[in-house]
Design a protein around this motif. Structure first.
Motif, PDB file in Angstrom:
ATOM      1  N   VAL A  26      57.703 -19.094 -63.928  1.00 45.73           N
ATOM      2  CA  VAL A  26      58.714 -19.244 -64.982  1.00 45.73           C
ATOM      3  C   VAL A  26      59.955 -18.400 -64.702  1.00 45.73           C
ATOM      4  O   VAL A  26      61.073 -18.932 -64.699  1.00 45.73           O
ATOM      5  CB  VAL A  26      58.109 -18.936 -66.374  1.00 45.73           C
ATOM      6  CG1 VAL A  26      59.189 -18.882 -67.434  1.00 45.73           C
ATOM      7  CG2 VAL A  26      57.064 -19.960 -66.742  1.00 45.73           C
ATOM      8  N   PRO A  27      59.829 -17.092 -64.447  1.00 51.61           N
ATOM      9  CA  PRO A  27      61.051 -16.326 -64.164  1.00 51.61           C
ATOM     10  C   PRO A  27      61.781 -16.793 -62.909  1.00 51.61           C
ATOM     11  O   PRO A  27      63.011 -16.803 -62.868  1.00 51.61           O
ATOM     12  CB  PRO A  27      60.564 -14.886 -63.981  1.00 51.61           C
ATOM     13  CG  PRO A  27      59.170 -14.846 -64.429  1.00 51.61           C
ATOM     14  CD  PRO A  27      58.661 -16.226 -64.497  1.00 51.61           C
ATOM     15  N   VAL A  28      61.014 -17.218 -61.909  1.00 53.07           N
ATOM     16  CA  VAL A  28      61.640 -17.702 -60.675  1.00 53.07           C
ATOM     17  C   VAL A  28      62.471 -18.952 -60.963  1.00 53.07           C
ATOM     18  O   VAL A  28      63.609 -19.084 -60.489  1.00 53.07           O
ATOM     19  CB  VAL A  28      60.570 -17.976 -59.599  1.00 53.07           C
ATOM     20  CG1 VAL A  28      61.160 -18.688 -58.402  1.00 53.07           C
ATOM     21  CG2 VAL A  28      59.900 -16.682 -59.178  1.00 53.07           C
ATOM     22  N   LEU A  29      61.925 -19.858 -61.750  1.00 48.04           N
ATOM     23  CA  LEU A  29      62.651 -21.092 -62.059  1.00 48.04           C
ATOM     24  C   LEU A  29      63.867 -20.835 -62.952  1.00 48.04           C
ATOM     25  O   LEU A  29      64.914 -21.466 -62.775  1.00 48.04           O
ATOM     26  CB  LEU A  29      61.706 -22.102 -62.709  1.00 48.04           C
ATOM     27  CG  LEU A  29      60.656 -22.700 -61.785  1.00 48.04           C
ATOM     28  CD1 LEU A  29      59.646 -23.517 -62.572  1.00 48.04           C
ATOM     29  CD2 LEU A  29      61.313 -23.551 -60.719  1.00 48.04           C
ATOM     30  N   ILE A  30      63.734 -19.928 -63.900  1.00 45.33           N
ATOM     31  CA  ILE A  30      64.867 -19.630 -64.787  1.00 45.33           C
ATOM     32  C   ILE A  30      65.997 -18.971 -64.000  1.00 45.33           C
ATOM     33  O   ILE A  30      67.160 -19.363 -64.112  1.00 45.33           O
ATOM     34  CB  ILE A  30      64.426 -18.738 -65.965  1.00 45.33           C
ATOM     35  CG1 ILE A  30      63.405 -19.461 -66.844  1.00 45.33           C
ATOM     36  CG2 ILE A  30      65.614 -18.279 -66.785  1.00 45.33           C
ATOM     37  CD1 ILE A  30      63.926 -20.653 -67.596  1.00 45.33           C
ATOM     38  N   VAL A  31      65.667 -17.983 -63.190  1.00 42.84           N
ATOM     39  CA  VAL A  31      66.690 -17.300 -62.396  1.00 42.84           C
ATOM     40  C   VAL A  31      67.282 -18.248 -61.353  1.00 42.84           C
ATOM     41  O   VAL A  31      68.472 -18.191 -61.053  1.00 42.84           O
ATOM     42  CB  VAL A  31      66.102 -16.029 -61.734  1.00 42.84           C
ATOM     43  CG1 VAL A  31      67.055 -15.438 -60.724  1.00 42.84           C
ATOM     44  CG2 VAL A  31      65.758 -15.006 -62.796  1.00 42.84           C
ATOM     45  N   GLY A  32      66.470 -19.155 -60.822  1.00 40.59           N
ATOM     46  CA  GLY A  32      66.945 -20.107 -59.826  1.00 40.59           C
ATOM     47  C   GLY A  32      67.675 -21.301 -60.412  1.00 40.59           C
ATOM     48  O   GLY A  32      67.960 -22.267 -59.707  1.00 40.59           O
ATOM     49  N   GLN A  33      67.979 -21.255 -61.705  1.00 39.90           N
ATOM     50  CA  GLN A  33      68.735 -22.306 -62.395  1.00 39.90           C
ATOM     51  C   GLN A  33      67.981 -23.641 -62.464  1.00 39.90           C
ATOM     52  O   GLN A  33      68.590 -24.711 -62.415  1.00 39.90           O
ATOM     53  CB  GLN A  33      70.112 -22.503 -61.746  1.00 39.90           C
ATOM     54  CG  GLN A  33      71.010 -21.282 -61.822  1.00 39.90           C
ATOM     55  CD  GLN A  33      71.456 -21.007 -63.251  1.00 39.90           C
ATOM     56  OE1 GLN A  33      71.965 -21.883 -63.937  1.00 39.90           O
ATOM     57  NE2 GLN A  33      71.251 -19.777 -63.699  1.00 39.90           N
ATOM     58  N   PHE A  34      66.660 -23.584 -62.568  1.00 44.18           N
ATOM     59  CA  PHE A  34      65.846 -24.779 -62.780  1.00 44.18           C
ATOM     60  C   PHE A  34      65.117 -24.648 -64.114  1.00 44.18           C
ATOM     61  O   PHE A  34      63.894 -24.786 -64.192  1.00 44.18           O
ATOM     62  CB  PHE A  34      64.832 -24.959 -61.645  1.00 44.18           C
ATOM     63  CG  PHE A  34      65.460 -25.290 -60.333  1.00 44.18           C
ATOM     64  CD1 PHE A  34      65.894 -26.573 -60.067  1.00 44.18           C
ATOM     65  CD2 PHE A  34      65.629 -24.309 -59.374  1.00 44.18           C
ATOM     66  CE1 PHE A  34      66.485 -26.878 -58.859  1.00 44.18           C
ATOM     67  CE2 PHE A  34      66.202 -24.602 -58.154  1.00 44.18           C
ATOM     68  CZ  PHE A  34      66.642 -25.893 -57.902  1.00 44.18           C
ATOM     69  N   ALA A  35      65.868 -24.373 -65.175  1.00 42.96           N
ATOM     70  CA  ALA A  35      65.272 -24.066 -66.473  1.00 42.96           C
ATOM     71  C   ALA A  35      64.515 -25.241 -67.070  1.00 42.96           C
ATOM     72  O   ALA A  35      63.501 -25.047 -67.733  1.00 42.96           O
ATOM     73  CB  ALA A  35      66.347 -23.597 -67.440  1.00 42.96           C
TER      74      ALA A  35
END
Length: 157
Positions: A26-35
């Motif tokens: 989850v944090p990886v996707l949010i930071v990577g702009q794949f929310a």
């Protein structure tokens, strides 16, 4: 030449592997702009913690993660002039809240795993965890109890 054999003790390993991986995703996707894609790991964490009884200590953390993710998702869905992407529409503070919640679930999962062992069972009577807590000690020799202060055997009376 060595051969690798598949693990046969899958029954003792909880289904929490998918929950742990999803919590860290989850944090990886949010930071990577794949929310928007993060809805999948959030759902896996939430469903996984409520389906597995051994993960009941993680349920409130999973609920907090789901609530933290649902707020920006709801704002994005119900906003009339929404951006084409959830990542572009998400307030950085809300994104940070979701990231912190995802990291918290991952850290709490790791701490609970260390405390209760890989099978989620702890024997509170003598501090043993996992397979040792089941009482399967027939093949192991008895070891003397050690005094915690100076690490000397306690005499048996």
């Amino acid at each position: 030449m060595s051969r690798t054999t598949p693990r046969t003790d899958r029954g003792s390993y909880p289904a929490a592997r998918s929950v742990a991986i999803s919590a860290w995703a989850v944090p990886v996707l949010i930071v990577g702009q794949f929310a928007m894609v993060a809805v999948i790991p959030v759902t896996v964490v939430l469903v996984g913690t409520f389906r597995d009884v051994r993960l009941r200590r993680l349920r409130c953390w999973a609920g907090a993660l789901a609530a933290a993710y649902a707020v920006p998702l709801g704002i994005w869905i119900f906003r009339p002039d929404r951006a084409p992407s959830l990542s572009k529409d998400m307030n950085p503070l809300l994104a940070g809240l979701v990231v912190v919640a995802g990291v918290a679930v991952g850290v709490v999962h790791q701490l609970l795993r260390k405390r209760y062992g890989p099978d989620g069972v702890a024997d509170r009577s003598n501090g043993r965890t996992g397979a040792d807590a089941s009482g399967d000690n027939a093949a192991k020799p008895a070891q003397p109890t050690l005094d915690k202060a100076d690490q000397h055997p306690i005499p048996e009376h």
